[in-house]
Motif scaffolding. Structure first.
Motif, PDB file in Angstrom:
ATOM      1  N   PRO A  10      -0.044   6.636  -4.335  1.00  0.00           N
ATOM      2  CA  PRO A  10      -1.325   6.323  -3.698  1.00  0.00           C
ATOM      3  C   PRO A  10      -1.488   7.126  -2.406  1.00  0.00           C
ATOM      4  CG  PRO A  10      -0.176   4.315  -4.346  1.00  0.00           C
ATOM      5  CD  PRO A  10       0.793   5.435  -4.501  1.00  0.00           C
ATOM      6  N   ALA A  11      -2.634   7.758  -2.244  1.00  0.00           N
ATOM      7  CA  ALA A  11      -2.863   8.612  -1.073  1.00  0.00           C
ATOM      8  C   ALA A  11      -4.353   8.627  -0.747  1.00  0.00           C
ATOM      9  CB  ALA A  11      -2.357  10.029  -1.344  1.00  0.00           C
ATOM     10  N   ASN A  12      -4.689   9.300   0.324  1.00  0.00           N
ATOM     11  CA  ASN A  12      -6.075   9.444   0.753  1.00  0.00           C
ATOM     12  C   ASN A  12      -6.897  10.055  -0.384  1.00  0.00           C
ATOM     13  OD1 ASN A  12      -8.489  10.040   1.975  1.00  0.00           O
ATOM     14  ND2 ASN A  12      -7.638  11.400   3.537  1.00  0.00           N
ATOM     15  N   PRO A  13      -7.919   9.349  -0.889  1.00  0.00           N
ATOM     16  CA  PRO A  13      -8.699   9.892  -2.012  1.00  0.00           C
ATOM     17  C   PRO A  13      -9.431  11.180  -1.666  1.00  0.00           C
ATOM     18  CG  PRO A  13      -9.746   7.919  -1.105  1.00  0.00           C
ATOM     19  CD  PRO A  13      -8.392   8.015  -0.479  1.00  0.00           C
ATOM     20  N   ASP A  14      -9.675  11.416  -0.385  1.00  0.00           N
ATOM     21  CA  ASP A  14     -10.343  12.647   0.018  1.00  0.00           C
ATOM     22  C   ASP A  14      -9.381  13.821   0.153  1.00  0.00           C
ATOM     23  OD1 ASP A  14     -12.824  11.381   0.156  1.00  0.00           O
ATOM     24  OD2 ASP A  14     -12.437  10.694   2.212  1.00  0.00           O
ATOM     25  N   TYR A  15      -8.076  13.514   0.285  1.00  0.00           N
ATOM     26  CA  TYR A  15      -7.082  14.588   0.377  1.00  0.00           C
ATOM     27  C   TYR A  15      -5.729  14.007  -0.009  1.00  0.00           C
ATOM     28  CZ  TYR A  15      -4.554  18.678   2.034  1.00  0.00           C
ATOM     29  OH  TYR A  15      -3.758  19.802   2.106  1.00  0.00           O
ATOM     30  N   GLY A  16      -5.496  13.934  -1.290  1.00  0.00           N
ATOM     31  CA  GLY A  16      -4.263  13.340  -1.788  1.00  0.00           C
ATOM     32  C   GLY A  16      -3.229  14.353  -2.192  1.00  0.00           C
ATOM     33  N   VAL A  17      -3.209  15.511  -1.532  1.00  0.00           N
ATOM     34  CA  VAL A  17      -2.332  16.620  -1.913  1.00  0.00           C
ATOM     35  C   VAL A  17      -0.989  16.499  -1.207  1.00  0.00           C
ATOM     36  CG1 VAL A  17      -2.066  19.109  -2.011  1.00  0.00           C
ATOM     37  CG2 VAL A  17      -4.334  18.096  -2.250  1.00  0.00           C
ATOM     38  N   LEU A  18       0.082  16.411  -1.990  1.00  0.00           N
ATOM     39  CA  LEU A  18       1.434  16.381  -1.440  1.00  0.00           C
ATOM     40  C   LEU A  18       2.198  17.619  -1.888  1.00  0.00           C
ATOM     41  CD1 LEU A  18       2.569  12.687  -2.012  1.00  0.00           C
ATOM     42  CD2 LEU A  18       2.189  13.788   0.183  1.00  0.00           C
ATOM     43  N   ASN A  19       2.947  18.180  -0.963  1.00  0.00           N
ATOM     44  CA  ASN A  19       3.886  19.239  -1.320  1.00  0.00           C
ATOM     45  C   ASN A  19       4.929  18.674  -2.281  1.00  0.00           C
ATOM     46  OD1 ASN A  19       6.790  20.399  -0.517  1.00  0.00           O
ATOM     47  ND2 ASN A  19       5.290  22.035  -0.349  1.00  0.00           N
ATOM     48  N   LEU A  20       5.506  19.521  -3.117  1.00  0.00           N
ATOM     49  CA  LEU A  20       6.479  19.066  -4.104  1.00  0.00           C
ATOM     50  C   LEU A  20       7.612  18.279  -3.459  1.00  0.00           C
ATOM     51  CD1 LEU A  20       7.800  18.992  -6.886  1.00  0.00           C
ATOM     52  CD2 LEU A  20       8.702  21.293  -6.452  1.00  0.00           C
ATOM     53  N   SER A  21       8.218  18.829  -2.418  1.00  0.00           N
ATOM     54  CA  SER A  21       9.350  18.145  -1.787  1.00  0.00           C
ATOM     55  C   SER A  21       8.908  16.855  -1.108  1.00  0.00           C
ATOM     56  CB  SER A  21      10.045  19.062  -0.773  1.00  0.00           C
ATOM     57  OG  SER A  21       9.164  19.415   0.279  1.00  0.00           O
ATOM     58  N   GLN A  22       7.656  16.801  -0.621  1.00  0.00           N
ATOM     59  CA  GLN A  22       7.151  15.558  -0.043  1.00  0.00           C
ATOM     60  C   GLN A  22       7.039  14.469  -1.104  1.00  0.00           C
ATOM     61  OE1 GLN A  22       3.487  17.062   1.585  1.00  0.00           O
ATOM     62  NE2 GLN A  22       4.347  17.323   3.645  1.00  0.00           N
ATOM     63  N   ALA A  23       6.555  14.847  -2.271  1.00  0.00           N
ATOM     64  CA  ALA A  23       6.453  13.889  -3.372  1.00  0.00           C
ATOM     65  C   ALA A  23       7.839  13.395  -3.778  1.00  0.00           C
ATOM     66  CB  ALA A  23       5.741  14.527  -4.557  1.00  0.00           C
ATOM     67  N   VAL A  24       8.800  14.316  -3.839  1.00  0.00           N
ATOM     68  CA  VAL A  24      10.179  13.918  -4.151  1.00  0.00           C
ATOM     69  C   VAL A  24      10.690  12.943  -3.103  1.00  0.00           C
ATOM     70  CG1 VAL A  24      12.560  14.727  -4.387  1.00  0.00           C
ATOM     71  CG2 VAL A  24      10.694  16.038  -5.425  1.00  0.00           C
ATOM     72  N   GLN A  25      10.410  13.224  -1.827  1.00  0.00           N
ATOM     73  CA  GLN A  25      10.888  12.359  -0.752  1.00  0.00           C
ATOM     74  C   GLN A  25      10.307  10.954  -0.861  1.00  0.00           C
ATOM     75  OE1 GLN A  25      13.005  13.309   2.520  1.00  0.00           O
ATOM     76  NE2 GLN A  25      13.300  11.343   1.517  1.00  0.00           N
ATOM     77  N   VAL A  26       8.999  10.865  -1.105  1.00  0.00           N
ATOM     78  CA  VAL A  26       8.347   9.559  -1.188  1.00  0.00           C
ATOM     79  C   VAL A  26       8.935   8.718  -2.319  1.00  0.00           C
ATOM     80  CG1 VAL A  26       6.177   8.378  -1.701  1.00  0.00           C
ATOM     81  CG2 VAL A  26       6.190  10.306  -0.115  1.00  0.00           C
ATOM     82  N   LEU A  27       9.042   9.297  -3.498  1.00  0.00           N
ATOM     83  CA  LEU A  27       9.525   8.524  -4.641  1.00  0.00           C
ATOM     84  C   LEU A  27      11.035   8.284  -4.566  1.00  0.00           C
ATOM     85  CD1 LEU A  27       7.364   9.919  -7.579  1.00  0.00           C
ATOM     86  CD2 LEU A  27       6.983   7.927  -6.118  1.00  0.00           C
ATOM     87  N   ALA A  28      11.772   9.235  -3.996  1.00  0.00           N
ATOM     88  CA  ALA A  28      13.210   9.023  -3.808  1.00  0.00           C
ATOM     89  C   ALA A  28      13.459   7.874  -2.825  1.00  0.00           C
ATOM     90  CB  ALA A  28      13.876  10.305  -3.309  1.00  0.00           C
ATOM     91  N   HIS A  29      12.624   7.787  -1.813  1.00  0.00           N
ATOM     92  CA  HIS A  29      12.744   6.672  -0.860  1.00  0.00           C
ATOM     93  C   HIS A  29      12.496   5.341  -1.549  1.00  0.00           C
ATOM     94  CE1 HIS A  29      11.031   3.757   2.044  1.00  0.00           C
ATOM     95  NE2 HIS A  29      12.049   4.142   2.770  1.00  0.00           N
ATOM     96  N   GLU A  30      11.501   5.290  -2.413  1.00  0.00           N
ATOM     97  CA  GLU A  30      11.219   4.050  -3.141  1.00  0.00           C
ATOM     98  C   GLU A  30      12.409   3.675  -4.039  1.00  0.00           C
ATOM     99  OE1 GLU A  30       8.891   2.006  -2.718  1.00  0.00           O
ATOM    100  OE2 GLU A  30       7.295   3.105  -1.700  1.00  0.00           O
ATOM    101  N   ILE A  31      13.027   4.676  -4.646  1.00  0.00           N
ATOM    102  CA  ILE A  31      14.190   4.419  -5.498  1.00  0.00           C
ATOM    103  C   ILE A  31      15.356   3.885  -4.665  1.00  0.00           C
ATOM    104  CG2 ILE A  31      15.971   5.554  -6.890  1.00  0.00           C
ATOM    105  CD1 ILE A  31      13.717   7.406  -7.927  1.00  0.00           C
ATOM    106  N   PHE A  32      15.606   4.527  -3.538  1.00  0.00           N
ATOM    107  CA  PHE A  32      16.721   4.099  -2.685  1.00  0.00           C
ATOM    108  C   PHE A  32      16.486   2.683  -2.173  1.00  0.00           C
ATOM    109  CE2 PHE A  32      18.934   3.954   1.454  1.00  0.00           C
ATOM    110  CZ  PHE A  32      20.218   4.174   1.011  1.00  0.00           C
ATOM    111  N   ARG A  33      15.255   2.398  -1.800  1.00  0.00           N
ATOM    112  CA  ARG A  33      14.924   1.057  -1.307  1.00  0.00           C
ATOM    113  C   ARG A  33      15.128   0.021  -2.400  1.00  0.00           C
ATOM    114  NH1 ARG A  33      10.432  -2.367  -0.997  1.00  0.00           N
ATOM    115  NH2 ARG A  33      10.343  -3.604   0.926  1.00  0.00           N
TER     116      ARG A  33
END
Length: 252
Positions: free
Chosen positions: A136-159
Protein backbone atom coordinates in the motif's frame (compact mmCIF):
# COMPACT_ATOMS: atom_id res chain seq x y z
CA UNK A 1 12.57 -20.90 9.60
CA UNK A 2 14.05 -17.75 8.01
CA UNK A 3 16.52 -19.91 6.09
CA UNK A 4 13.56 -21.41 4.21
CA UNK A 5 12.49 -17.99 2.92
CA UNK A 6 13.92 -17.19 -0.50
CA UNK A 7 14.06 -13.77 -2.15
CA UNK A 8 13.93 -14.08 -5.95
CA UNK A 9 14.86 -11.19 -8.25
CA UNK A 10 13.82 -11.61 -11.88
CA UNK A 11 16.01 -10.13 -14.64
CA UNK A 12 17.39 -7.30 -12.52
CA UNK A 13 18.68 -4.59 -14.83
CA UNK A 14 20.94 -2.57 -12.51
CA UNK A 15 23.49 -4.70 -10.61
CA UNK A 16 23.49 -2.11 -7.82
CA UNK A 17 19.91 -3.09 -7.04
CA UNK A 18 21.10 -6.62 -6.38
CA UNK A 19 23.56 -5.37 -3.78
CA UNK A 20 21.05 -2.99 -2.20
CA UNK A 21 18.47 -5.78 -2.03
CA UNK A 22 21.02 -8.08 -0.37
CA UNK A 23 21.66 -5.39 2.23
CA UNK A 24 17.91 -5.03 2.84
CA UNK A 25 17.65 -8.79 3.26
CA UNK A 26 20.51 -9.13 5.72
CA UNK A 27 19.16 -6.44 8.03
CA UNK A 28 16.02 -8.55 8.33
CA UNK A 29 17.71 -11.91 8.83
CA UNK A 30 17.15 -13.26 5.30
CA UNK A 31 20.04 -14.91 3.48
CA UNK A 32 18.66 -16.92 0.55
CA UNK A 33 18.92 -14.86 -2.66
CA UNK A 34 18.14 -16.28 -6.09
CA UNK A 35 18.70 -14.31 -9.29
CA UNK A 36 16.81 -15.15 -12.45
CA UNK A 37 18.76 -14.20 -15.58
CA UNK A 38 20.28 -10.95 -14.24
CA UNK A 39 21.45 -8.59 -16.97
CA UNK A 40 24.91 -8.18 -15.41
CA UNK A 41 26.21 -10.37 -12.60
CA UNK A 42 28.66 -10.75 -10.91
CA UNK A 43 29.44 -7.05 -10.81
CA UNK A 44 31.48 -4.74 -8.57
CA UNK A 45 28.51 -2.40 -8.19
CA UNK A 46 26.47 -5.20 -6.63
CA UNK A 47 29.18 -5.90 -4.09
CA UNK A 48 29.73 -2.21 -3.36
CA UNK A 49 26.08 -1.47 -2.63
CA UNK A 50 25.74 -4.60 -0.51
CA UNK A 51 27.68 -2.65 2.15
CA UNK A 52 28.32 -5.49 4.58
CA UNK A 53 26.04 -8.05 2.94
CA UNK A 54 28.60 -9.16 0.35
CA UNK A 55 28.25 -12.74 1.59
CA UNK A 56 24.64 -12.82 0.39
CA UNK A 57 25.69 -11.49 -3.02
CA UNK A 58 28.58 -13.95 -3.26
CA UNK A 59 26.34 -16.89 -2.33
CA UNK A 60 23.44 -15.89 -4.58
CA UNK A 61 22.09 -18.67 -6.74
CA UNK A 62 21.74 -17.78 -10.44
CA UNK A 63 19.21 -19.60 -12.63
CA UNK A 64 17.79 -19.10 -16.12
CA UNK A 65 14.07 -19.22 -15.38
CA UNK A 66 11.64 -18.43 -12.61
CA UNK A 67 10.36 -21.99 -12.78
CA UNK A 68 13.82 -23.24 -11.81
CA UNK A 69 14.04 -20.70 -8.98
CA UNK A 70 10.85 -21.81 -7.24
CA UNK A 71 10.28 -25.44 -8.28
CA UNK A 72 10.81 -26.75 -4.73
CA UNK A 73 8.72 -24.08 -2.98
CA UNK A 74 5.32 -24.72 -1.38
CA UNK A 75 4.29 -21.07 -1.56
CA UNK A 76 5.42 -18.46 -4.10
CA UNK A 77 4.29 -14.86 -3.68
CA UNK A 78 4.79 -12.38 -6.48
CA UNK A 79 5.24 -8.75 -5.47
CA UNK A 80 3.52 -6.50 -7.96
CA UNK A 81 2.36 -2.90 -7.99
CA UNK A 82 0.11 -3.56 -10.97
CA UNK A 83 -2.38 -6.40 -10.86
CA UNK A 84 -2.35 -8.57 -13.95
CA UNK A 85 -5.38 -10.43 -15.29
CA UNK A 86 -4.63 -13.49 -13.22
CA UNK A 87 -7.13 -15.07 -10.78
CA UNK A 88 -4.54 -15.54 -8.02
CA UNK A 89 -5.24 -14.98 -4.33
CA UNK A 90 -4.05 -11.48 -3.47
CA UNK A 91 -2.73 -10.09 -0.19
CA UNK A 92 -3.90 -6.51 0.26
CA UNK A 93 -1.91 -6.19 3.50
CA UNK A 94 1.77 -7.20 3.59
CA UNK A 95 1.64 -8.14 7.29
CA UNK A 96 -0.96 -10.83 6.60
CA UNK A 97 1.16 -12.11 3.71
CA UNK A 98 4.20 -12.24 5.99
CA UNK A 99 2.43 -14.27 8.67
CA UNK A 100 1.29 -16.85 6.13
CA UNK A 101 4.69 -17.02 4.44
CA UNK A 102 6.52 -17.50 7.73
CA UNK A 103 4.05 -20.18 8.77
CA UNK A 104 4.63 -22.15 5.55
CA UNK A 105 8.41 -21.66 5.88
CA UNK A 106 8.32 -23.64 9.10
CA UNK A 107 8.13 -26.86 7.07
CA UNK A 108 9.37 -26.17 3.54
CA UNK A 109 10.95 -23.56 1.23
CA UNK A 110 8.89 -20.54 0.22
CA UNK A 111 9.68 -17.65 -2.12
CA UNK A 112 8.96 -13.96 -2.44
CA UNK A 113 9.42 -12.88 -6.06
CA UNK A 114 10.25 -9.40 -7.37
CA UNK A 115 10.14 -8.46 -11.04
CA UNK A 116 12.09 -6.08 -13.22
CA UNK A 117 12.68 -2.50 -12.18
CA UNK A 118 10.66 -1.06 -15.06
CA UNK A 119 7.65 -3.31 -15.54
CA UNK A 120 7.66 -6.00 -12.86
CA UNK A 121 6.54 -9.56 -13.52
CA UNK A 122 4.97 -10.78 -16.76
CA UNK A 123 1.75 -12.79 -16.85
CA UNK A 124 3.73 -15.94 -17.58
CA UNK A 125 5.89 -15.33 -14.51
CA UNK A 126 2.88 -14.65 -12.33
CA UNK A 127 1.60 -18.09 -13.37
CA UNK A 128 4.56 -19.49 -11.44
CA UNK A 129 3.22 -17.86 -8.28
CA UNK A 130 0.57 -19.07 -5.86
CA UNK A 131 -0.26 -15.59 -4.54
CA UNK A 132 0.33 -11.90 -5.19
CA UNK A 133 1.05 -9.06 -2.79
CA UNK A 134 1.12 -5.29 -3.21
CA UNK A 135 2.59 -2.65 -0.93
CA UNK A 136 0.00 0.00 0.00
CA UNK A 137 1.39 3.40 -1.01
CA UNK A 138 0.42 6.90 -2.09
CA UNK A 139 -2.05 6.40 -4.99
CA UNK A 140 -0.64 9.48 -6.69
CA UNK A 141 2.94 8.18 -6.52
CA UNK A 142 3.25 4.57 -5.48
CA UNK A 143 6.63 3.95 -7.13
CA UNK A 144 9.17 2.02 -5.06
CA UNK A 145 12.72 1.19 -6.04
CA UNK A 146 13.35 -2.56 -6.21
CA UNK A 147 15.52 -2.65 -3.09
CA UNK A 148 12.99 -0.46 -1.24
CA UNK A 149 10.25 -2.96 -2.03
CA UNK A 150 12.49 -5.78 -0.82
CA UNK A 151 13.18 -3.86 2.39
CA UNK A 152 9.50 -3.21 3.12
CA UNK A 153 8.39 -6.80 2.62
CA UNK A 154 11.49 -8.26 4.29
CA UNK A 155 10.71 -6.13 7.34
CA UNK A 156 7.17 -7.49 7.44
CA UNK A 157 8.56 -11.03 7.25
CA UNK A 158 11.07 -10.41 10.04
CA UNK A 159 8.38 -8.84 12.21
CA UNK A 160 6.03 -11.77 11.65
CA UNK A 161 8.83 -14.19 12.57
CA UNK A 162 10.03 -12.42 15.72
CA UNK A 163 6.47 -12.12 17.08
CA UNK A 164 6.05 -15.90 16.97
CA UNK A 165 6.34 -17.53 20.41
CA UNK A 166 8.94 -19.96 19.07
CA UNK A 167 11.23 -17.34 17.48
CA UNK A 168 13.42 -16.93 20.56
CA UNK A 169 14.13 -13.37 19.46
CA UNK A 170 15.45 -11.02 22.13
CA UNK A 171 15.67 -7.30 21.49
CA UNK A 172 19.02 -5.86 22.51
CA UNK A 173 18.51 -3.17 25.13
CA UNK A 174 21.04 -0.71 26.53
CA UNK A 175 22.32 -1.38 30.02
CA UNK A 176 20.40 0.80 32.43
CA UNK A 177 22.37 3.33 34.45
CA UNK A 178 22.09 3.05 38.26
CA UNK A 179 19.57 5.29 39.94
CA UNK A 180 20.43 7.37 43.03
CA UNK A 181 19.33 6.26 46.48
CA UNK A 182 16.69 8.16 48.39
CA UNK A 183 19.44 9.49 50.65
CA UNK A 184 21.30 10.90 47.65
CA UNK A 185 18.10 12.50 46.36
CA UNK A 186 17.44 14.06 49.78
CA UNK A 187 20.97 15.47 49.86
CA UNK A 188 20.42 16.92 46.40
CA UNK A 189 17.16 18.62 47.39
CA UNK A 190 18.84 20.05 50.51
CA UNK A 191 21.67 21.35 48.35
CA UNK A 192 19.21 22.81 45.86
CA UNK A 193 17.26 24.52 48.67
CA UNK A 194 20.44 26.05 50.03
CA UNK A 195 21.52 27.44 46.69
CA UNK A 196 18.10 28.80 45.76
CA UNK A 197 17.87 30.51 49.12
CA UNK A 198 21.38 31.99 48.80
CA UNK A 199 20.73 33.47 45.36
CA UNK A 200 17.38 34.92 46.40
CA UNK A 201 15.24 32.65 44.27
CA UNK A 202 12.83 31.63 47.06
CA UNK A 203 11.01 34.92 47.55
CA UNK A 204 7.43 33.64 47.48
CA UNK A 205 6.92 30.73 49.94
CA UNK A 206 3.28 30.42 48.99
CA UNK A 207 4.24 29.49 45.41
CA UNK A 208 5.36 26.00 46.58
CA UNK A 209 8.33 26.24 44.24
CA UNK A 210 10.27 23.49 45.99
CA UNK A 211 7.29 21.14 45.90
CA UNK A 212 7.03 21.59 42.14
CA UNK A 213 10.78 21.04 41.68
CA UNK A 214 10.66 17.95 43.87
CA UNK A 215 7.86 16.55 41.71
CA UNK A 216 9.81 17.45 38.56
CA UNK A 217 12.92 15.51 39.60
CA UNK A 218 10.79 12.58 40.80
CA UNK A 219 9.23 12.28 37.35
CA UNK A 220 12.59 12.74 35.60
CA UNK A 221 14.29 9.92 37.57
CA UNK A 222 17.85 11.21 37.03
CA UNK A 223 20.63 8.63 37.09
CA UNK A 224 23.46 8.87 39.61
CA UNK A 225 25.66 10.40 36.94
CA UNK A 226 23.03 12.99 36.04
CA UNK A 227 22.51 13.82 39.72
CA UNK A 228 26.27 14.25 40.10
CA UNK A 229 26.23 16.75 37.22
CA UNK A 230 23.42 18.69 38.89
CA UNK A 231 25.33 18.74 42.18
CA UNK A 232 28.36 19.99 40.29
CA UNK A 233 26.27 22.81 38.81
CA UNK A 234 25.04 23.78 42.28
CA UNK A 235 28.63 23.73 43.58
CA UNK A 236 29.70 26.02 40.75
CA UNK A 237 26.94 28.49 41.64
CA UNK A 238 28.02 28.41 45.29
CA UNK A 239 31.64 29.07 44.37
CA UNK A 240 30.56 32.17 42.48
CA UNK A 241 28.30 33.49 45.22
CA UNK A 242 30.13 32.35 48.37
CA UNK A 243 33.70 31.26 47.49
CA UNK A 244 34.79 30.88 51.11
CA UNK A 245 31.82 28.73 52.14
CA UNK A 246 32.01 26.35 49.17
CA UNK A 247 35.67 25.39 49.41
CA UNK A 248 34.80 22.09 51.07
CA UNK A 249 31.97 21.18 48.67
CA UNK A 250 32.95 18.65 46.00
CA UNK A 251 30.95 16.90 43.31
CA UNK A 252 29.32 13.74 44.59
Amino acid sequence: MLSNIRIVLVQTFHPGNIGASARAMKTMGLEQLTLVAPRQFPDEEASRLAAGAEDIVDNARVVDTLEAAVEDCVQVIGASARLRNMPLPHYDEPDIMARDLVSHANDAPVALVFGRERFGLTNDEIRCCTHQVSIPANPDYGVLNLSQAVQVLAHEIFRAWRLRPDSGFNTASPRSAPLPTQQQMSQFHEHLHRVMKDVGFLTQPHARTEDHLHALFTRAQPTRKELSILRGLLNAIERKTHPAHSADQGEE
